[in-house]
Design a protein around this motif. Structure first.
Motif, short mmCIF file in Angstrom:
data_model
loop_
_atom_site.label_atom_id
_atom_site.label_comp_id
_atom_site.label_asym_id
_atom_site.label_seq_id
_atom_site.Cartn_x
_atom_site.Cartn_y
_atom_site.Cartn_z
N TRP A 123 -7.23 5.06 -0.16
CA TRP A 123 -7.40 3.73 -0.73
C TRP A 123 -6.13 3.36 -1.49
N SER A 137 -12.57 -2.39 5.36
CA SER A 137 -11.50 -1.87 4.50
C SER A 137 -10.26 -1.52 5.31
N THR A 163 0.81 -1.23 0.00
CA THR A 163 0.00 0.00 0.00
C THR A 163 0.84 1.27 0.00
N ARG A 189 -10.55 -4.50 -0.10
CA ARG A 189 -10.52 -3.44 -1.11
C ARG A 189 -11.71 -3.50 -2.06
N ASP A 190 -12.62 -4.45 -1.84
CA ASP A 190 -13.72 -4.66 -2.77
C ASP A 190 -15.00 -3.93 -2.38
N ARG A 221 -5.42 2.25 3.48
CA ARG A 221 -6.27 1.16 3.97
C ARG A 221 -5.58 -0.17 3.69
N ASP A 222 -5.74 -1.11 4.60
CA ASP A 222 -5.03 -2.38 4.47
C ASP A 222 -5.95 -3.59 4.57
N ALA A 278 -11.19 3.53 -5.19
CA ALA A 278 -12.18 3.15 -4.18
C ALA A 278 -13.33 2.39 -4.84
#
Length: 162
Positions: free
Chosen positions: A147, A127, A11, A120-121, A116-117, A151
């Motif tokens: 994101w 998220s 990320t 992601r969907d 964010r880790d 996003a």
């Protein structure tokens, strides 16, 4: 202004890009790049060696090699982030529980940039993984949370509870 960018595998590019895009190009902004090595893996290797594998061979502890590899990887990641940012930075490499070290380093800074880790969907609390959730909840400064990719759409909002 002091800005801390949390560099994490997978990320870091989005955090660096967000900082580059949001911060003024000129001025008195001090930028710090932070990478934290979680020492659990090396600790497990040290423990396994000491417990079962290391009898009679004290110079062959695999935990030492794990620490060397982790240090080199952290250095490469911080260098890549600094190059991508293309501004003067301070590189910080810490060891310990990732979320605790990030919060400690955020003390006294004006802005923490993090990505964010988690999932992601879809939009929503998942998220954020456990480390990012802890950091967001405990950071003693403003947080810019981004994101790591585009996003998800608004249609991904979870349905209301029954």
């Amino acid at each position: 202004m002091i800005v801390l960018i949390w560099i994490a595998e997978g990320t870091w590019r989005s955090a660096v890009d967000a900082a580059r895009d949001q911060l003024p190009a000129e001025g008195d902004t001090e930028i710090r790049l932070l990478y934290v090595t979680d020492d659990h893996v090396a600790g497990a290797a040290h423990g396994a060696f000491a417990g079962l594998l290391g009898r009679g061979r004290p110079g062959r502890d695999p935990g030492d090699r794990v620490e060397e590899v982790a240090k080199a990887a952290a250095s490469e990641l911080l260098d890549a982030a600094a190059e991508r940012l293309d501004r003067p930075v301070t590189r910080l490499h810490r060891h310990g529980r990732v979320e605790h070290e990030v919060v400690r380093e955020a003390d006294g800074v004006d802005l923490l940039v993090a990505a964010r880790d988690g999932d992601r969907d879809r939009l929503g609390p998942h998220s954020l993984g456990p480390a990012a959730r802890f950091v967001v909840d405990h950071a003693p400064c403003a947080v810019l949370l981004v994101w790591p990719a585009a996003a998800p759409g608004i249609e991904s909002l979870p349905p209301p509870p029954p």
